[in-house]
Design an enzyme around this catalytic site. Structure first.
Site, short mmCIF file in Angstrom:
data_model
loop_
_atom_site.label_atom_id
_atom_site.label_comp_id
_atom_site.label_asym_id
_atom_site.label_seq_id
_atom_site.Cartn_x
_atom_site.Cartn_y
_atom_site.Cartn_z
N GLU A 56 0.86 -1.18 0.04
CA GLU A 56 -0.03 -0.04 -0.11
C GLU A 56 0.93 1.09 0.01
O GLU A 56 0.51 2.15 -0.75
CB GLU A 56 -1.05 -0.04 1.22
N ALA A 166 21.42 -40.62 -13.15
CA ALA A 166 21.85 -41.61 -14.18
C ALA A 166 21.75 -42.99 -13.65
O ALA A 166 21.63 -43.25 -12.44
CB ALA A 166 23.22 -41.29 -14.69
N TRP A 173 26.07 -32.55 -12.15
CA TRP A 173 24.89 -31.76 -12.13
C TRP A 173 23.79 -32.10 -13.22
O TRP A 173 24.42 -32.20 -14.22
CB TRP A 173 25.56 -30.39 -11.98
N ASP A 203 24.18 -39.13 -1.02
CA ASP A 203 24.85 -37.67 -1.63
C ASP A 203 25.34 -36.94 -0.62
O ASP A 203 26.19 -35.84 -1.26
CB ASP A 203 23.50 -36.90 -2.29
N GLY A 284 14.65 -38.07 -1.17
CA GLY A 284 14.64 -38.20 -2.31
C GLY A 284 12.83 -38.36 -3.03
O GLY A 284 12.37 -38.14 -2.43
N LEU A 287 10.82 -40.35 -0.33
CA LEU A 287 10.12 -39.47 0.61
C LEU A 287 9.24 -38.60 -0.16
O LEU A 287 8.13 -38.42 0.55
CB LEU A 287 11.36 -38.94 1.31
N GLY A 289 7.27 -39.07 -2.67
CA GLY A 289 6.24 -39.58 -2.81
C GLY A 289 5.22 -40.02 -1.63
O GLY A 289 4.10 -40.00 -1.81
N ALA A 290 5.94 -40.02 -0.64
CA ALA A 290 5.11 -40.48 0.70
C ALA A 290 4.70 -39.07 1.14
O ALA A 290 3.53 -39.09 1.77
CB ALA A 290 6.13 -40.88 1.78
#
Length: 353
Positions: A56, A166, A173, A203, A284, A287, A289-290
Site C-alpha cells: 500500500e 543416471a 549436475w 549424496d 529423495g 520421501l 512420494g510419501a
C-alpha cells in the site's frame, strides 16, 4: 459492489503480489493498485521483503496526490499495527482515499483490524473481491494460519525424461549453474529443509542456502531435517556440521507408521510446533512420494534440464498413483527459463472426493 475497474485492478494487484514471493517470507505476498477518483490507475506496488514498505505504501507513493478521493485495491486487508513499518490503515487515511477494496481478511491477530479502523474513520470498505484467486497467490503465508501446519514445497531437478540421476547413480549436475543458484534463493526463503536419510547417505548434501555453488552462506540458515526412521544418518554427515541447526527426526521420536517409518503428518505437526511455516522438501523420490500420498505437498518447483538419460531413478516414487485417473494433477503458476533449464512452479489440484 465492486465495479469493473476495481475487478481489473484486483487482478493486477494479485499479479503484482507474486513478484517477490521468495524474498518476502516470513511476511505475506501482497499487491496493491491505487485508482484515482476517475477510476484510472494512479499507482501500484508490492511488498518486496521484511522491513521494506508494504504494498500500500509503495502504491500510495507512486500515486501521490492522485490517491486523494480514489480507491485502494489490495490483495490482503491493510494492516493495523506498528511493526518495522507503520500501519497501512493510517497511511491510507492520511492519503485521503475514499474507498478500500481488499480480497482476503488478515488472519494474523497481531495485524488484523485495518478494515474496521478504516470504516470507523468514514472510509467505504469492501472485502472478498477475487478472494479465492488472491488466497491462492498468497497460500504460502495463509496455509499456516488456516491449516495450522507449514506450507510444504517439493523441489526437484530432472531430465526431460523424468530422471533424477543416471543409471550409475550420478546426479551432479543435472541442471546448470543458474538453476542451482535459483535453488539456493529458494532455500534462503524457507525456514526448514527436509531430506531423507537415504539421500543424506548417498549424496551427503549440506542442505544450506549459499550463493550459488560457492561456499558463501546466507546469514540466516533454515533448519535441516533428516527423516530417518531408524537413526542411520552417519555421524560424519555434512548435515551434522555447525553451519545450520539440524534435527534427525526418527520414528521413535516423532511417531511411527505401521511399517516402522516416520509418521509424516506427525512430523509436519511437530515442525509447526517448532515454528516452521515454510518448508522445502528436497529429496529423495521415495520421501517425496510419501509426502504426496499423505496429502502434504502444497507446491511443486521443478527444474527440468534439456537432457535425456533413458534410464536411472525417477523423480517421484510411491505417490499412491496406480492409474491415469488417479494422476496427481497440477495447476501451473509460472514457467521460466533459468539459464539453459526450465523452472515450473505448480500447485496440486484438490483431490476429488
Amino acid at each position: 459492489m465492486a465495479n469493473q475497474a476495481e475487478h481489473t485492478a484486483m487482478r493486477r494487484a494479485i499479479e503484482l503480489s507474486t513478484r517477490a514471493t521468495w524474498t518476502t517470507p516470513p511476511n505475506p505476498d501482497v499487491g496493491c493498485v491505487i485508482l484515482d477518483a476517475a477510476g484510472e490507475i494512479a499507482g501500484e506496488g508490492w511488498h518486496e521483503r521484511p522491513g521494506s514498505p508494504h504494498a500500500e505504501i509503495v502504491a500510495l507513493r507512486a500515486a501521490g496526490e492522485r490517491a486523494r478521493g480514489g480507491t485502494a485495491v489490495v490483495t490482503l486487508e491493510p494492516c493495523n499495527h506498528q511493526g518495522r513499518t507503520g500501519p497501512c490503515s493510517n497511511a491510507l487515511l492520511d492519503a485521503g482515499v475514499a474507498r478500500v477494496v481488499y480480497a482476503v481478511a488478515d488472519p494474523n491477530p497481531t495485524a488484523a483490524g485495518g478494515a474496521a479502523h478504516l470504516r470507523e474513520h468514514g472510509i467505504d470498505v469492501e472485502s472478498g473481491l477475487l478472494a479465492d484467486e488472491a488466497a491462492a497467490a498468497n497460500a504460502r503465508w495463509l496455509t499456516p494460519f488456516r491449516s495450522t501446519r507449514p506450507f510444504v514445497v517439493w523441489k526437484y531437478a530432472a531430465t526431460l525424461d523424468g530422471r533424477s540421476a543416471a543409471a550409475d547413480g550420478s546426479s551432479r549436475w543435472i541442471t546448470g549453474a543458474a538453476a542451482r543458484a535459483d535453488v539456493h534463493r529458494l532455500r534462503a526463503a524457507v525456514d526448514t529443509i527436509i531430506a531423507g536419510a537415504g539421500t543424506v547417505i548417498v549424496d551427503d548434501p549440506q542442505l544450506t542456502a549459499r550463493d550459488g555453488d560457492a561456499e558463501l552462506p546466507y546469514q540466516d540458515q533454515p533448519l535441516r531435517v533428516v527423516v530417518d526412521s531408524s537413526g542411520r544418518t552417519p555421524e560424519h554427515a555434512r548435515v551434522r556440521d555447525e553451519s545450520a541447526p539440524t534435527w534427525i527426526a526418527t520414528a521413535d521420536e516423532v511417531g511411527a507408521t505401521p511399517d516402522g517409518r516416520v509418521d509424516l503428518p506427525k512430523l509436519v505437526a511437530a515442525l509447526y510446533e517448532r515454528g516452521a511455516r515454510y518448508v522445502l522438501l528436497e529429496g529423495g523420490p521415495t520421501l517425496a512420494g510419501a509426502f504426496f500420498a499423505a496429502g502434504l505437498v502444497d507446491q511443486v518447483v521443478a527444474y527440468i534440464a534439456p537432457a535425456l538419460l533413458g534410464a536411472g531413478p525417477n523423480a517421484l516414487v510411491g505417490a499412491g498413483v496406480t492409474s491415469i485417473d488417479g494422476a496427481i494433477r497440477l495447476d501451473t503458476q509460472d514457467v521460466a527459463t533459468i539459464g539453459g533449464d526450465i523452472r515450473i512452479i505448480a500447485t496440486p489440484r484438490p483431490s476429488k472426493e
